[in-house]
Design a protein around this motif. Structure first.
Motif, PDB file in Angstrom:
ATOM      1  N   ILE A 285      -5.425   1.625   4.409  1.00 25.61           N
ATOM      2  CA  ILE A 285      -6.341   0.691   3.438  1.00 25.61           C
ATOM      3  C   ILE A 285      -5.535  -0.795   3.397  1.00 25.61           C
ATOM      4  CG2 ILE A 285      -6.252   0.163   0.843  1.00 25.61           C
ATOM      5  CD1 ILE A 285      -6.300   3.133   0.515  1.00 25.61           C
TER       6      ILE A 285
ATOM      7  N   TYR B 132     -14.502  -2.135  -0.472  1.00 26.49           N
ATOM      8  CA  TYR B 132     -13.637  -3.319   0.196  1.00 26.49           C
ATOM      9  C   TYR B 132     -14.521  -4.129   1.039  1.00 26.49           C
ATOM     10  CZ  TYR B 132      -9.691  -1.924  -2.796  1.00 26.49           C
ATOM     11  OH  TYR B 132      -8.823  -1.800  -3.947  1.00 26.49           O
TER      12      TYR B 132
ATOM     13  N   ARG C 244      -8.948   6.893   6.946  1.00 28.19           N
ATOM     14  CA  ARG C 244      -8.477   6.074   8.028  1.00 28.19           C
ATOM     15  C   ARG C 244      -9.747   6.014   8.647  1.00 28.19           C
ATOM     16  NH1 ARG C 244      -4.950  10.842   8.850  1.00 28.19           N
ATOM     17  NH2 ARG C 244      -6.208  11.476  10.696  1.00 28.19           N
TER      18      ARG C 244
ATOM     19  N   HIS D 166     -11.068   2.634   6.681  1.00 22.79           N
ATOM     20  CA  HIS D 166     -10.015   1.748   6.714  1.00 22.79           C
ATOM     21  C   HIS D 166      -9.653   1.350   7.915  1.00 22.79           C
ATOM     22  CE1 HIS D 166     -10.726   0.876   2.425  1.00 22.79           C
ATOM     23  NE2 HIS D 166     -10.835   2.333   2.297  1.00 22.79           N
TER      24      HIS D 166
ATOM     25  N   ASN E 268       0.799  -1.368  -0.069  1.00 20.78           N
ATOM     26  CA  ASN E 268       0.061   0.160   0.120  1.00 20.78           C
ATOM     27  C   ASN E 268       0.778   1.153  -0.140  1.00 20.78           C
ATOM     28  OD1 ASN E 268      -2.026   1.712   0.371  1.00 20.78           O
ATOM     29  ND2 ASN E 268      -2.026   1.645   2.661  1.00 20.78           N
TER      30      ASN E 268
ATOM     31  N   GLU F  37     -10.711   5.152  -2.549  1.00 22.92           N
ATOM     32  CA  GLU F  37     -10.127   5.233  -1.118  1.00 22.92           C
ATOM     33  C   GLU F  37     -11.175   5.527  -0.021  1.00 22.92           C
ATOM     34  OE1 GLU F  37      -8.799   8.862  -3.204  1.00 22.92           O
ATOM     35  OE2 GLU F  37      -8.735   6.928  -3.731  1.00 22.92           O
TER      36      GLU F  37
ATOM     37  N   GLU G 275      -3.264   8.354   3.612  1.00 26.47           N
ATOM     38  CA  GLU G 275      -3.903   8.220   5.116  1.00 26.47           C
ATOM     39  C   GLU G 275      -3.021   9.091   5.871  1.00 26.47           C
ATOM     40  OE1 GLU G 275      -3.987   3.981   3.294  1.00 26.47           O
ATOM     41  OE2 GLU G 275      -2.875   5.552   2.678  1.00 26.47           O
TER      42      GLU G 275
ATOM     43  N   LYS H 184     -16.620   2.482   0.298  1.00 26.24           N
ATOM     44  CA  LYS H 184     -16.584   0.967   0.866  1.00 26.24           C
ATOM     45  C   LYS H 184     -16.660  -0.135   0.272  1.00 26.24           C
ATOM     46  CE  LYS H 184     -18.476   3.425   5.246  1.00 26.24           C
ATOM     47  NZ  LYS H 184     -19.621   3.421   6.174  1.00 26.24           N
TER      48      LYS H 184
ATOM     49  N   HIS I 123      -5.000  -2.173   6.118  1.00 17.04           N
ATOM     50  CA  HIS I 123      -5.617  -2.897   7.297  1.00 17.04           C
ATOM     51  C   HIS I 123      -6.790  -3.941   6.700  1.00 17.04           C
ATOM     52  CE1 HIS I 123      -3.823   0.127  10.245  1.00 17.04           C
ATOM     53  NE2 HIS I 123      -2.950  -0.736   9.893  1.00 17.04           N
ATOM     54  N   THR I 124      -7.681  -2.803   5.879  1.00 22.22           N
ATOM     55  CA  THR I 124      -8.707  -3.433   5.198  1.00 22.22           C
ATOM     56  C   THR I 124      -8.636  -4.798   4.253  1.00 22.22           C
ATOM     57  OG1 THR I 124      -9.899  -1.368   5.255  1.00 22.22           O
ATOM     58  CG2 THR I 124     -10.651  -3.198   3.740  1.00 22.22           C
TER      59      THR I 124
END
Length: 267
Positions: A50, A226, A43, A46, A8, A221, A13, A224, A52-53
């Motif tokens: 990102i 993802y 942030r 996610h 990423n 980004e 972020e 939602k 983390h997702t």
């Protein structure tokens, strides 16, 4: 166990922190404020970043392990030879700092794909250096934020489309439109339609050398996408599909001094 590395960019972020200062430098005040506000939105969506997702959706399935998280700010962008040696599939998310990836890192990724590593480029990675090197085109397209997207499954027998219906809908996603500057895909798995009337080749596969490549469009980004069950399944399916069947230590052109017929006679 399939070993996945998630790369990423991790720039947007941090646009409202000291880490984003270099990118903000010289920007008009109104643009800087917009980017700082967007950092907070990303942030919030996610859980900080990102990656983390992406890590969460991948590890919902047994048999997939995110063994490395790599970002632009790490030494060698986090993509050392040791990391790539330990990677079956590399996932790439990037947006505003494609030019900051050193050419030698992009070339290293290309070489590992040619030797068998799988490569999945998500959303705004379409003009990323590794994908450009692998495909030989610019990846240019047209875009517009905040549209409705209907994703059509155009290759239902493909492993990446397993469990995906005829179509599914994303209430808000960034519009990507044609012309999309890519070479002819091996398989066109998904095509997206937007309320503005545009269509887009949103799920494409290629083979380069011993490696498999998949580009998938959803994933703006601040949206939602993802968290959509079908999008999540497609990415996991793509990881399983892209696992190398062969991994080469090197790509070479050996001199075939002994012919197959001679080898047979020597037995």
């Amino acid at each position: 166990m399939i070993k996945v590395t998630v790369w990423n960019e991790y720039v947007q972020e941090q646009m409202d922190s000291d880490s984003g200062a270099a990118v903000r430098e010289g920007m008009p005040e109104e643009v800087r404020r917009e980017l700082e506000q967007r950092a907070k939105e990303i942030r919030a969506v996610h859980g900080g970043a990102i990656h983390h997702t992406l890590k969460g959706l991948l590890e919902e399935e047994s048999g997939i392990e995110v063994c490395h998280i790599a970002t632009l700010e790490m030494e060698e962008c986090g993509l050392t030879k040791e990391v790539l040696d330990d990677t079956d599939v590399l996932i790439w998310w990037a947006h505003v700092a494609h030019d900051k990836v050193p050419d030698e890192i992009a070339e290293r990724v290309r070489e590992y794909v040619l030797k068998g590593m799988g490569f999945i480029a998500l959303h705004s990675a379409h003009p990323s250096k590794p994908l450009q090197k692998l495909l030989g085109t610019s990846g240019s397209l047209q875009w517009r934020e905040g549209d409705f997207c209907r994703v059509w499954n155009t290759c239902p027998a493909h492993p990446i489309a397993e469990g995906i219906p005829q179509y599914f809908e994303l209430e808000e996603e960034e519009m990507y439109g044609e012309y999309f500057d890519i070479p002819k895909p091996d398989d066109q798995v998904f095509i997206s339609w937007y309320r503005g009337g545009e269509v887009f080749r949103s799920g494409c596969t290629w083979t380069r050398g011993y490696g498999k490549i998949f580009y998938f469009q959803p994933g703006h980004e601040t949206n939602k996408s993802y968290f959509n069950d079908y999008v999540r399944r497609i990415i996991r399916n793509a990881v399983r599909w892209a696992v190398p069947s062969v991994k080469r230590e090197e790509i070479s052109c050996p001199n075939a001094v002994v012919t197959p017929e001679e080898k047979c006679r020597r037995k």
